[in-house]
Motif scaffolding. Structure first.
Motif, PDB file in Angstrom:
ATOM      1  N   SER A 281       0.863  -1.180   0.000  1.00  7.23           N
ATOM      2  CA  SER A 281       0.000   0.000   0.000  1.00  7.23           C
ATOM      3  C   SER A 281       0.902   1.234   0.000  1.00  7.23           C
ATOM      4  CB  SER A 281      -0.917  -0.020   1.230  1.00  7.23           C
ATOM      5  OG  SER A 281      -0.150  -0.172   2.420  1.00  7.23           O
ATOM      6  N   ASN A 282       0.584   2.247   0.812  1.00  7.57           N
ATOM      7  CA  ASN A 282       1.425   3.437   0.884  1.00  7.57           C
ATOM      8  C   ASN A 282       2.829   3.073   1.357  1.00  7.57           C
ATOM      9  OD1 ASN A 282      -0.561   5.175   0.035  1.00  7.57           O
ATOM     10  ND2 ASN A 282      -1.237   5.684   2.090  1.00  7.57           N
TER      11      ASN A 282
ATOM     12  N   CYS B 264       6.807   5.086   1.940  1.00  3.17           N
ATOM     13  CA  CYS B 264       7.653   6.268   1.853  1.00  3.17           C
ATOM     14  C   CYS B 264       8.998   5.877   1.255  1.00  3.17           C
ATOM     15  CB  CYS B 264       7.849   6.892   3.231  1.00  3.17           C
ATOM     16  SG  CYS B 264       8.945   8.325   3.203  1.00  3.17           S
TER      17      CYS B 264
ATOM     18  N   MET C  20       5.727   2.384   6.104  1.00  3.46           N
ATOM     19  CA  MET C  20       4.441   2.243   5.433  1.00  3.46           C
ATOM     20  C   MET C  20       3.361   3.096   6.088  1.00  3.46           C
ATOM     21  SD  MET C  20       4.435  -1.871   4.691  1.00  3.46           S
ATOM     22  CE  MET C  20       2.974  -1.732   3.656  1.00  3.46           C
ATOM     23  N   SER C  21       3.720   3.871   7.102  1.00  4.16           N
ATOM     24  CA  SER C  21       2.753   4.684   7.824  1.00  4.16           C
ATOM     25  C   SER C  21       2.417   5.987   7.095  1.00  4.16           C
ATOM     26  CB  SER C  21       3.272   5.005   9.228  1.00  4.16           C
ATOM     27  OG  SER C  21       4.534   5.655   9.154  1.00  4.16           O
ATOM     28  N   HIS C  22       3.209   6.334   6.075  1.00  6.70           N
ATOM     29  CA  HIS C  22       2.972   7.560   5.308  1.00  6.70           C
ATOM     30  C   HIS C  22       3.672   7.420   3.964  1.00  6.70           C
ATOM     31  CE1 HIS C  22       6.779   8.165   7.515  1.00  6.70           C
ATOM     32  NE2 HIS C  22       7.172   8.756   6.396  1.00  6.70           N
ATOM     33  N   ASP C  23       3.409   8.376   3.054  1.00  3.25           N
ATOM     34  CA  ASP C  23       4.121   8.351   1.784  1.00  3.25           C
ATOM     35  C   ASP C  23       5.209   9.418   1.788  1.00  3.25           C
ATOM     36  OD1 ASP C  23       2.833  10.777   1.350  1.00  3.25           O
ATOM     37  OD2 ASP C  23       1.259   9.878   0.123  1.00  3.25           O
ATOM     38  N   ASP C  24       5.935   9.543   0.683  1.00  9.16           N
ATOM     39  CA  ASP C  24       7.088  10.438   0.650  1.00  9.16           C
ATOM     40  C   ASP C  24       6.703  11.910   0.767  1.00  9.16           C
ATOM     41  OD1 ASP C  24       5.912   9.803  -1.819  1.00  9.16           O
ATOM     42  OD2 ASP C  24       7.534  10.787  -2.890  1.00  9.16           O
ATOM     43  N   LYS C  25       5.448  12.268   0.473  1.00 11.94           N
ATOM     44  CA  LYS C  25       5.023  13.662   0.566  1.00 11.94           C
ATOM     45  C   LYS C  25       4.923  14.146   2.007  1.00 11.94           C
ATOM     46  CE  LYS C  25       2.335  13.317  -3.699  1.00 11.94           C
ATOM     47  NZ  LYS C  25       0.973  13.407  -4.312  1.00 11.94           N
ATOM     48  N   ASP C  26       4.687  13.216   2.939  1.00 12.33           N
ATOM     49  CA  ASP C  26       4.504  13.581   4.345  1.00 12.33           C
ATOM     50  C   ASP C  26       5.691  13.188   5.221  1.00 12.33           C
ATOM     51  OD1 ASP C  26       1.896  14.537   3.816  1.00 12.33           O
ATOM     52  OD2 ASP C  26       1.117  12.495   3.900  1.00 12.33           O
ATOM     53  N   CYS C  27       6.812  12.862   4.616  1.00 11.92           N
ATOM     54  CA  CYS C  27       7.963  12.411   5.382  1.00 11.92           C
ATOM     55  C   CYS C  27       8.809  13.593   5.843  1.00 11.92           C
ATOM     56  CB  CYS C  27       8.808  11.463   4.536  1.00 11.92           C
ATOM     57  SG  CYS C  27      10.225  10.779   5.430  1.00 11.92           S
TER      58      CYS C  27
END
Length: 211
Positions: free
Chosen positions: A175-176, A178, A184-191
Motif C-alpha cells: 500500500s502506501n 515512503c 508504510m505509515s505515510h508516503d514520501d510527501k509527508d515524510c
C-alpha cells in the motif's frame, strides 16, 4: 517494484541490512541443478514431466523437479555424473516440443536459504507446497514483518569463507510506502526526512542569492 528499488538505492544501508547473514550452513554443495526451458504454448505439467524423464534418463540417484514458472523447470540432481549423462543425451523433447537444458547454480536458492532470509526480517510463514516458493532466479516467501519499522531492502550475506554478496528484496501488493525512510505509515510527501532534505538546499540558494 523497480521504482522502489531504484529510489532505495540512494539510501545508505540500515544496521539490519548491513549485518551479514551467514548462509554457508544452507549451501547444498552436493546438489546439481539443470534449468530446462520447454518451448510450448500450454503450461507444462510438472508431474507429467517427472513421469516422462525418470525412465528416459535412468539416473543413478533420484532428482527433484520444481516449477520455476514461465515453462521453466528446475531439475535438482544429487550426482554430477547424472547431470553429465543428461547433457550428453541432448537434444531432448517433451510431447514433440523442444526442451533446452542449461546448468544452473541452485545450490544457494533452496528452501533453507529462503527461510533463513525470511526469519532475518520477521516471522517466516511456511507454505503448503514448498515448490511454490521457487522461481527462475528468485525465491518467493511470506513473512510477517513489524510495520512500525522501515521495510528491509535486502541483506548482506556470506555464501562461504571467500564469497560475500547482497540479496535484494522485492515486495508485492504494497500500500502506501515512503521512498525516503521505507515506512508504510505515510508516503514520501509527508515524510519529515524528505521535507528537510528538500528545504535545506532551497534555503542555501536563497542565502547565496541575497549575498
Amino acid at each position: 517494484m523497480e521504482e522502489i528499488t531504484q529510489n532505495w538505492k540512494k539510501l545508505s544501508l540500515t544496521e539490519e541490512e548491513g549485518r551479514n547473514l551467514d548462509l554457508t550452513k544452507n549451501k547444498r554443495a552436493s546438489r546439481f541443478v539443470l534449468a530446462a526451458i520447454f518451448f510450448m504454448r500450454h503450461t507444462v505439467n510438472i508431474e507429467a514431466v517427472a513421469r516422462t524423464f525418470c525412465p528416459l534418463w535412468r539416473t543413478r540417484r533420484e532428482f527433484e523437479v520444481n516449477d520455476a514458472g514461465n515453462n521453466i523447470v528446475l531439475f535438482d540432481f544429487e550426482l554430477e555424473a547424472d547431470v553429465e549423462k543428461v547433457l550428453l543425451g541432448e537434444p531432448w523433447s517433451y510431447d514433440r516440443h523442444l526442451v533446452v537444458l542449461e546448468r544452473y547454480d541452485g545450490s544457494t536458492l533452496n528452501f533453507e536459504t529462503a527461510q533463513s532470509l525470511g526469519e532475518s526480517i520477521g516471522v517466516f510463514m511456511n507454505p503448503r507446497d514448498p515448490s511454490e516458493m521457487r522461481g527462475c532466479n528468485f525465491m518467493k516467501v511470506r513473512v510477517a514483518v513489524d510495520i512500525s519499522k522501515p521495510l528491509c531492502r535486502g541483506r548482506r550475506v556470506t555464501w562461504d569463507q571467500d564469497s560475500d554478496g547482497w540479496i535484494a528484496f522485492k515486495y508485492e501488493r504494497l500500500s502506501n510506502l515512503c521512498y525516503w525512510c521505507g515506512l508504510m505509515s505515510h508516503d514520501d510527501k509527508d515524510c519529515l526526512i524528505g521535507i528537510q532534505s528538500t528545504i535545506a538546499p532551497f534555503r542555501g540558494s536563497v542565502i547565496w542569492g541575497m549575498a
